[in-house]
Motif scaffolding. Structure first.
Motif, mmCIF file in Angstrom:
data_model
loop_
_atom_site.group_PDB
_atom_site.id
_atom_site.type_symbol
_atom_site.label_atom_id
_atom_site.label_comp_id
_atom_site.label_asym_id
_atom_site.label_seq_id
_atom_site.Cartn_x
_atom_site.Cartn_y
_atom_site.Cartn_z
ATOM 1 N N VAL A 106 14.361 -76.132 46.124
ATOM 2 C CA VAL A 106 15.807 -76.067 45.903
ATOM 3 C C VAL A 106 16.168 -74.611 45.657
ATOM 4 O O VAL A 106 15.515 -73.932 44.859
ATOM 5 N N TYR B 276 16.948 -78.533 39.830
ATOM 6 C CA TYR B 276 15.854 -78.287 40.768
ATOM 7 C C TYR B 276 15.009 -79.544 40.971
ATOM 8 O O TYR B 276 13.841 -79.458 41.343
ATOM 9 N N ASN B 277 15.611 -80.694 40.728
ATOM 10 C CA ASN B 277 14.935 -81.987 40.880
ATOM 11 C C ASN B 277 13.672 -82.072 40.013
ATOM 12 O O ASN B 277 12.654 -82.630 40.417
#
Length: 192
Positions: free
Chosen positions: A130, A167-168
């Motif tokens: 990301v 950013y997951n």
């Protein structure tokens, strides 16, 4: 990121022409590190670190806003102090990083000088595949000849707070804090 008005004046007299271009500096991997911390359930502060990474700074002492920074390293170079924690961070719960192809990168896009030795460095941070724009609050610690290496050297510190969920990487938030404090300290040597 100017050391002082007096020092800048002296340097400008000693330096190359007034319109000198930025000079390449390479990070000293043995004296550059990124330390991060986060709140763990309110009971403790978890920490981790990246060290030994490479990067380049195009450093313009006369016009710091014309400088730039580029850094890249594998996420699996993370140090946590506990192997089980490291393996969990590398698992599908977080980075899903099975080899060194999962990279962390930062490429500056703008530098705003905020004081004699401070600046905001805006750049694209890629983490867990990301990419987001972040702003580093940076400080020039020192620039000059290294007393042991005998060549130009520069040192910088910077801080930023990231939201890992962006950013997951948000598993267990908010119990484990979404905010991750990042402290960066690097030394860089003039490239030959």
């Amino acid at each position: 990121m100017k050391t002082s008005l007096a020092t800048a004046a002296v340097l400008s007299l000693m330096a190359a022409p007034a319109f000198a271009a930025p000079e390449a500096y390479t990070l000293d991997p043995s004296h550059s590190q990124i330390v991060f911390d986060y709140n763990h359930l309110g009971f403790s502060t978890g920490t981790g670190m990246f060290s030994g990474f490479e990067g380049e700074i195009q450093f313009d002492q006369e016009d710091p806003a014309a400088s730039s920074v580029s850094v890249s390293f594998p996420v699996r170079t993370m140090l946590t102090g506990w192997e089980a924690r490291f393996e969990h961070f590398m698992s599908p719960d977080f980075f899903d990083a099975t080899d060194d192809s999962e990279m962390v990168t930062f490429q500056s896009t703008a530098i705003e000088v905020t004081g004699e030795d401070t600046a905001n460095i805006t750049g694209d941070l890629t983490l867990n595949d990301v990419t987001k724009s972040v702003v580093l609050d940076a400080k020039l610690n020192q620039v000059g000849d290294h007393p042991m290496e005998g060549k130009p050297w520069a040192g910088f510190d910077a801080t930023v707070t990231l939201l890992r969920s962006e950013y997951n990487l948000g598993m267990f938030a908010p119990f484990i804090s979404d905010e991750v404090n990042v402290a960066i300290s690097v030394e860089a040597m003039k490239a030959e």
